[in-house]
Each structure stands twice: as C-alpha cells, then as structure tokens.
Design a protein around this motif. Structure first.
Motif, PDB file in Angstrom:
ATOM      1  N   ASP A  11      17.907  30.883 -30.200  1.00 49.58           N
ATOM      2  CA  ASP A  11      18.385  32.345 -29.798  1.00 49.58           C
ATOM      3  C   ASP A  11      18.607  32.519 -28.084  1.00 49.58           C
ATOM      4  O   ASP A  11      19.491  32.907 -27.562  1.00 49.58           O
ATOM      5  N   VAL A  12      17.581  31.829 -27.303  1.00 49.31           N
ATOM      6  CA  VAL A  12      17.853  31.572 -25.907  1.00 49.31           C
ATOM      7  C   VAL A  12      19.094  30.962 -25.622  1.00 49.31           C
ATOM      8  O   VAL A  12      19.772  31.600 -24.710  1.00 49.31           O
ATOM      9  N   ARG A  13      19.568  29.800 -26.222  1.00 44.07           N
ATOM     10  CA  ARG A  13      20.738  29.237 -25.930  1.00 44.07           C
ATOM     11  C   ARG A  13      21.927  29.931 -26.206  1.00 44.07           C
ATOM     12  O   ARG A  13      23.084  30.159 -25.710  1.00 44.07           O
ATOM     13  N   THR A  14      21.840  30.789 -27.362  1.00 40.73           N
ATOM     14  CA  THR A  14      22.981  31.675 -27.827  1.00 40.73           C
ATOM     15  C   THR A  14      22.990  32.863 -26.943  1.00 40.73           C
ATOM     16  O   THR A  14      24.333  33.243 -26.466  1.00 40.73           O
ATOM     17  N   ALA A  15      21.739  33.408 -26.181  1.00 34.30           N
ATOM     18  CA  ALA A  15      22.092  34.534 -25.301  1.00 34.30           C
ATOM     19  C   ALA A  15      22.614  33.824 -24.053  1.00 34.30           C
ATOM     20  O   ALA A  15      23.483  34.518 -23.357  1.00 34.30           O
ATOM     21  N   LEU A  16      22.391  32.605 -23.504  1.00 30.37           N
ATOM     22  CA  LEU A  16      22.997  31.953 -22.376  1.00 30.37           C
ATOM     23  C   LEU A  16      24.416  31.834 -22.488  1.00 30.37           C
ATOM     24  O   LEU A  16      25.035  32.178 -21.551  1.00 30.37           O
ATOM     25  N   MET A  17      24.940  31.392 -23.937  1.00 31.33           N
ATOM     26  CA  MET A  17      26.182  31.624 -24.010  1.00 31.33           C
ATOM     27  C   MET A  17      26.871  32.868 -23.772  1.00 31.33           C
ATOM     28  O   MET A  17      28.079  32.824 -23.142  1.00 31.33           O
ATOM     29  N   GLY A  18      26.590  33.779 -24.354  1.00 37.35           N
ATOM     30  CA  GLY A  18      26.960  35.273 -23.993  1.00 37.35           C
ATOM     31  C   GLY A  18      27.189  35.599 -22.705  1.00 37.35           C
ATOM     32  O   GLY A  18      27.876  36.146 -22.126  1.00 37.35           O
ATOM     33  N   ASP A  45      27.403  26.636 -31.274  1.00 37.23           N
ATOM     34  CA  ASP A  45      26.889  25.243 -31.707  1.00 37.23           C
ATOM     35  C   ASP A  45      26.929  24.369 -30.576  1.00 37.23           C
ATOM     36  O   ASP A  45      26.020  23.614 -30.402  1.00 37.23           O
ATOM     37  N   ARG A  46      27.934  24.401 -29.828  1.00 34.84           N
ATOM     38  CA  ARG A  46      27.981  23.568 -28.503  1.00 34.84           C
ATOM     39  C   ARG A  46      27.045  23.841 -27.707  1.00 34.84           C
ATOM     40  O   ARG A  46      26.500  23.195 -26.772  1.00 34.84           O
ATOM     41  N   CYS A  47      26.773  25.186 -27.287  1.00 36.14           N
ATOM     42  CA  CYS A  47      25.709  25.788 -26.754  1.00 36.14           C
ATOM     43  C   CYS A  47      24.313  25.281 -27.102  1.00 36.14           C
ATOM     44  O   CYS A  47      23.429  24.904 -26.343  1.00 36.14           O
ATOM     45  N   ARG A  48      24.119  25.383 -28.390  1.00 38.83           N
ATOM     46  CA  ARG A  48      22.852  25.198 -29.046  1.00 38.83           C
ATOM     47  C   ARG A  48      22.296  23.801 -28.884  1.00 38.83           C
ATOM     48  O   ARG A  48      21.324  23.607 -28.828  1.00 38.83           O
TER      49      ARG A  48
END
Length: 86
Positions: A11-18, A45-48
């Motif tokens: 979730d943290v990585r998804t938020a960073l991508m956003g 997926d790449r960000c995660r």
C-alpha cells in the motif's frame, strides 16, 4: 516478513506511485491511455517490486517540481511517454 507487513508495504508503494504520477503531472494521462487498467496495474507492480521506497519518499517530499523522476524509478519510461500526451 509476514503477509500483513507485505500488504502494508504494498500500500505504501502504491501510494508512492500515485504521488509520483501527480508530481510528474501525468496522473490524468494515465487514466486515458488505451487499456489504462492494464497499464496502471503493470505500473503498480513495477512500483511494488522497487527497493527504493525510502529514497522515493524523500525525493517526493523534498522535490517541489521536476521534469523527470529519479533515475531509479521503475516507471520512468512510462512517465516519459505519458508526458507527451496532453
């Protein structure tokens, strides 16, 4: 790492991508590209799978404006392509 820690990290990585997409001004373009759901899922997926979360968080916090993401950004090529959609 247990499963809950994995989910929280994801979730943290998804938020960073956003945040990165917004910072780079391409968040709207991402929503209108052909097959945007699949493109977004691959970007997530790449960000995660990136190992630079702390650096990314710091870069996003400390960089008011940028023309391109940091070199380690696994979505840099996608961001560059999206920047040409206006």
């Amino acid at each position: 790492m247990n499963f809950l820690e994995y989910l929280i990290g994801a979730d943290v990585r998804t938020a960073l991508m956003g945040r990165m997409m917004k910072k780079m001004g391409v968040d709207r373009q991402l929503k209108v590209v052909a097959d945007h759901v699949a493109v977004t899922n691959r970007a997530v997926d790449r960000c995660r799978s990136c190992g630079h979360q702390d650096e990314c968080q710091a870069w996003l916090d400390e960089t008011p404006h940028a023309d391109h993401p940091p070199a380690y950004c696994r979505n840099g090529d996608l961001i560059a392509r999206l920047q040409f959609i206006r």
